[in-house]
Motif scaffolding. Structure first.
Motif, PDB file in Angstrom:
ATOM      1  N   GLN A   8       0.850  -1.178   0.000  1.00  0.00           N
ATOM      2  CA  GLN A   8       0.000   0.000   0.000  1.00  0.00           C
ATOM      3  C   GLN A   8       0.888   1.232   0.000  1.00  0.00           C
ATOM      4  O   GLN A   8       1.789   1.354   0.810  1.00  0.00           O
ATOM      5  N   LEU A   9       0.636   2.146  -0.926  1.00  0.00           N
ATOM      6  CA  LEU A   9       1.457   3.330  -1.048  1.00  0.00           C
ATOM      7  C   LEU A   9       0.897   4.426  -0.148  1.00  0.00           C
ATOM      8  O   LEU A   9      -0.207   4.920  -0.353  1.00  0.00           O
ATOM      9  N   VAL A  10       1.654   4.797   0.852  1.00  0.00           N
ATOM     10  CA  VAL A  10       1.234   5.801   1.824  1.00  0.00           C
ATOM     11  C   VAL A  10       1.068   7.155   1.144  1.00  0.00           C
ATOM     12  O   VAL A  10       0.165   7.923   1.462  1.00  0.00           O
ATOM     13  N   GLY A  11       1.929   7.435   0.161  1.00  0.00           N
ATOM     14  CA  GLY A  11       1.852   8.700  -0.552  1.00  0.00           C
ATOM     15  C   GLY A  11       0.528   8.893  -1.267  1.00  0.00           C
ATOM     16  O   GLY A  11       0.006  10.009  -1.355  1.00  0.00           O
ATOM     17  N   HIS A  12      -0.068   7.816  -1.785  1.00  0.00           N
ATOM     18  CA  HIS A  12      -1.381   7.911  -2.425  1.00  0.00           C
ATOM     19  C   HIS A  12      -2.425   8.394  -1.431  1.00  0.00           C
ATOM     20  O   HIS A  12      -3.233   9.281  -1.739  1.00  0.00           O
ATOM     21  N   ASP A  13      -2.412   7.822  -0.244  1.00  0.00           N
ATOM     22  CA  ASP A  13      -3.386   8.222   0.776  1.00  0.00           C
ATOM     23  C   ASP A  13      -3.207   9.682   1.185  1.00  0.00           C
ATOM     24  O   ASP A  13      -4.187  10.410   1.356  1.00  0.00           O
ATOM     25  N   ARG A  30      10.506   5.933  -7.648  1.00  0.00           N
ATOM     26  CA  ARG A  30      11.236   5.007  -6.781  1.00  0.00           C
ATOM     27  C   ARG A  30      12.562   5.578  -6.305  1.00  0.00           C
ATOM     28  O   ARG A  30      13.019   5.259  -5.220  1.00  0.00           O
ATOM     29  N   SER A  31      13.201   6.403  -7.123  1.00  0.00           N
ATOM     30  CA  SER A  31      14.521   6.902  -6.746  1.00  0.00           C
ATOM     31  C   SER A  31      14.449   7.820  -5.525  1.00  0.00           C
ATOM     32  O   SER A  31      15.361   7.831  -4.699  1.00  0.00           O
ATOM     33  N   THR A  32      13.385   8.600  -5.398  1.00  0.00           N
ATOM     34  CA  THR A  32      13.249   9.490  -4.244  1.00  0.00           C
ATOM     35  C   THR A  32      12.298   8.949  -3.193  1.00  0.00           C
ATOM     36  O   THR A  32      12.204   9.511  -2.104  1.00  0.00           O
ATOM     37  N   ALA A  47       4.251  13.542  -2.161  1.00  0.00           N
ATOM     38  CA  ALA A  47       4.205  13.132  -0.757  1.00  0.00           C
ATOM     39  C   ALA A  47       5.160  11.959  -0.569  1.00  0.00           C
ATOM     40  O   ALA A  47       5.353  11.149  -1.489  1.00  0.00           O
ATOM     41  N   PRO A  48       5.766  11.849   0.616  1.00  0.00           N
ATOM     42  CA  PRO A  48       6.663  10.704   0.852  1.00  0.00           C
ATOM     43  C   PRO A  48       5.871   9.404   0.836  1.00  0.00           C
ATOM     44  O   PRO A  48       4.711   9.356   1.220  1.00  0.00           O
ATOM     45  N   ASN A  49       6.537   8.354   0.386  1.00  0.00           N
ATOM     46  CA  ASN A  49       5.861   7.078   0.270  1.00  0.00           C
ATOM     47  C   ASN A  49       5.999   6.217   1.520  1.00  0.00           C
ATOM     48  O   ASN A  49       5.269   5.259   1.683  1.00  0.00           O
ATOM     49  N   LEU A  50       6.916   6.536   2.409  1.00  0.00           N
ATOM     50  CA  LEU A  50       7.125   5.742   3.612  1.00  0.00           C
ATOM     51  C   LEU A  50       6.797   6.551   4.857  1.00  0.00           C
ATOM     52  O   LEU A  50       7.071   7.751   4.925  1.00  0.00           O
ATOM     53  N   ILE A  51       6.227   5.882   5.830  1.00  0.00           N
ATOM     54  CA  ILE A  51       5.971   6.522   7.115  1.00  0.00           C
ATOM     55  C   ILE A  51       7.294   6.700   7.852  1.00  0.00           C
ATOM     56  O   ILE A  51       7.583   7.742   8.400  1.00  0.00           O
ATOM     57  N   SER A  52       8.097   5.653   7.849  1.00  0.00           N
ATOM     58  CA  SER A  52       9.395   5.666   8.511  1.00  0.00           C
ATOM     59  C   SER A  52      10.399   4.958   7.604  1.00  0.00           C
ATOM     60  O   SER A  52      10.074   3.921   7.031  1.00  0.00           O
TER      61      SER A  52
END
Length: 112
Positions: A8-13, A30-32, A47-52
């Motif tokens: 699940q892509l966090v950035g989409h949400d 993917r690079s950033t 938006a960033p794709n990862l929470i942490s």
């Protein structure tokens, strides 16, 4: 445990929460590690794709292939080489045989 489910892509949400129906398209960079959205008015938001960064996400088929492609290619090459050696050995044994019926049996065994 390997689950092989789609991540699940966090950035989409995040982008959906910010802009709702004003998003025309989204893509993953993917690079950033960011999701980039093109909006109705022509502007771009990301938006960033990862929470942490140290969050361990479940494995997917693409991530397994991306990480282990050298190992899988080596194993596939070894299996293909072994199969080639076994086929060559079967044909050479059929050629060494003095009995033509045995040679015919060994060369047509795949038909059964």
């Amino acid at each position: 445990m390997l689950t092989l489910q789609r991540r699940q892509l966090v950035g989409h949400d995040i982008l959906l929460a910010r802009h709702g129906n004003h998003i025309c398209s989204m893509r993953l960079d993917r690079s950033t590690g960011r999701v980039i959205a093109l909006l109705d008015d022509g502007s771009v938001d990301s938006a960033p794709n990862l929470i942490s960064p140290d969050l361990q996400l479940p494995e997917t088929i693409q991530s397994v292939l991306r990480n282990d492609w050298k190992f899988l290619a080596t194993v596939s090459g070894c299996v293909a080489g072994l199969a080639g050696v076994m086929i060559a050995a079967a044909f050479s044994l059929a050629g060494l045989s003095a009995d033509p019926a045995l040679a015919e049996l060994m060369t047509t065994y795949q038909a059964y």
